[in-house]
Design an enzyme around this catalytic site. Structure first.
Site, mmCIF file in Angstrom:
data_model
loop_
_atom_site.group_PDB
_atom_site.id
_atom_site.type_symbol
_atom_site.label_atom_id
_atom_site.label_comp_id
_atom_site.label_asym_id
_atom_site.label_seq_id
_atom_site.Cartn_x
_atom_site.Cartn_y
_atom_site.Cartn_z
ATOM 1 N N ASP A 26 -5.944 -3.811 -2.096
ATOM 2 C CA ASP A 26 -4.835 -3.495 -1.197
ATOM 3 C C ASP A 26 -4.174 -4.749 -0.618
ATOM 4 O O ASP A 26 -4.836 -5.625 -0.080
ATOM 5 C CB ASP A 26 -5.386 -2.636 -0.054
ATOM 6 C CG ASP A 26 -4.312 -1.900 0.714
ATOM 7 O OD1 ASP A 26 -3.384 -2.563 1.204
ATOM 8 O OD2 ASP A 26 -4.407 -0.669 0.837
ATOM 9 N N SER A 41 0.829 -1.204 0.000
ATOM 10 C CA SER A 41 0.000 0.000 0.000
ATOM 11 C C SER A 41 0.869 1.263 0.000
ATOM 12 O O SER A 41 1.661 1.464 -0.904
ATOM 13 C CB SER A 41 -0.957 -0.043 1.200
ATOM 14 O OG SER A 41 -2.013 0.872 1.038
#
Length: 294
Positions: free
Chosen positions: A183, A38
């Site tokens: 993610d 991320s």
């Protein structure tokens, strides 16, 4: 001195990672291989592309982070309509503007695809929800019949940073069909384990920067309602595997940066708060380096 580095996810809190990177640069450390999830994937990609810490800090200071969000019609300011969009599109924002910005920054260093980076210098984590598996990019692209050398780095970073419900999942088209990628923090928010497996043998000291407290210092969560329960479930799922691994083997090589008071999706963060996060990361990393027995 050459080292390898791992950077955790954390959304906007990732500004603290820039301060930590600056502290290592100031002490003469050079990152040869980097990995992240991320926000950590964003920072790792920029480091692998040749960015110095001051360049990154200046770049983040010049950009209004809200400009990195796709512009939605004013009608989406109506709560009911906004949540309808989440229901049908699976996210409030498409993520295309963020990807374009990352692409432009990488392009300035001559980086377009993974072939433009030194071999094995960058690994990022994403989550394939369609097939229920963790992805290490670029390596696992071969499972989809995609040549990893020709895959855009910016697209891989967008995959790793597609926070569920905030950004729409990225569609990965392959011989298997279309997979929805989100993610990497859903499955591994801090992939220190990457440098311990058979494909990534430890060649030099490895340091990790994690945007959370040490597990022993983490406050106990209060669970009084369904929303608390969902939050606790998500955070436990996100952190349990990585925390267990760190506590057993690698804690002495990890900088823990507690970032309470900042939300992962706080794109409207003030300039003062930006600077405070960067300085906070720098301060904790500087203290860590003084005691680090690598």
């Amino acid at each position: 001195m050459d080292i390898d580095g791992v950077f955790s996810g954390g959304g906007i809190k990732g500004l603290a990672l820039l301060g930590a990177y600056k502290a290592f640069e100031e002490k003469g450390f050079v990152f040869k291989r980097v990995a992240g999830t991320s926000a950590g994937a964003v920072v790792a990609a920029f480091i692998a592309s040749g960015y110095k810490s001051e360049e990154l800090i200046n770049a983040m200071g010049k950009v209004d982070l809200t400009d990195l969000l796709d512009k939605n019609s004013f009608i989406f300011s109506i709560p009911f309509v906004k949540w309808l969009k989440v229901y049908w599109s699976l996210g409030l924002y498409k993520g295309a503007v963020l990807e374009k910005w990352i692409e432009s920054k990488l392009k300035a260093k001559g980086v377009y695809t993974f072939a433009d980076l030194p071999p094995h210098s960058l690994r990022v984590i994403a989550s394939d929800l369609s097939n229920g598996r963790l992805l290490v990019l670029p390596d696992d692209l071969e499972k989809y019949g995609i040549a990893k050398e020709t895959f855009p780095v910016a697209r891989a970073i967008r995959m790793s940073a597609s926070m569920p419900y905030f950004f729409e999942p990225v569609k990965l088209r392959s011989l298997e069909g279309v997979s929805k990628i989100v993610d990497g923090g859903v499955l591994s928010n801090f992939p220190m384990w990457l440098f311990e497996n058979d494909n990534m043998k430890k060649l030099r000291p490895v340091v990790g920067v994690k945007l959370s407290p040490n597990i022993e210092e983490r406050p106990k969560r209060k669970i009084d309602n369904a929303i608390n329960l969902f939050e606790a479930l998500f955070h436990t799922m996100k952190d349990a595997h990585d925390s267990r691994y760190i506590s057993r083997k690698l804690e002495k090589n990890v900088i823990f940066i507690p970032t309470e008071g900042v939300f992962s999706t706080e794109f409207s963060i003030t300039e003062e708060k930006k600077e405070a996060l960067i300085q906070y990361g720098h301060s904790l990393a500087d203290d860590f380096i003084k005691m680090w027995s690598y």
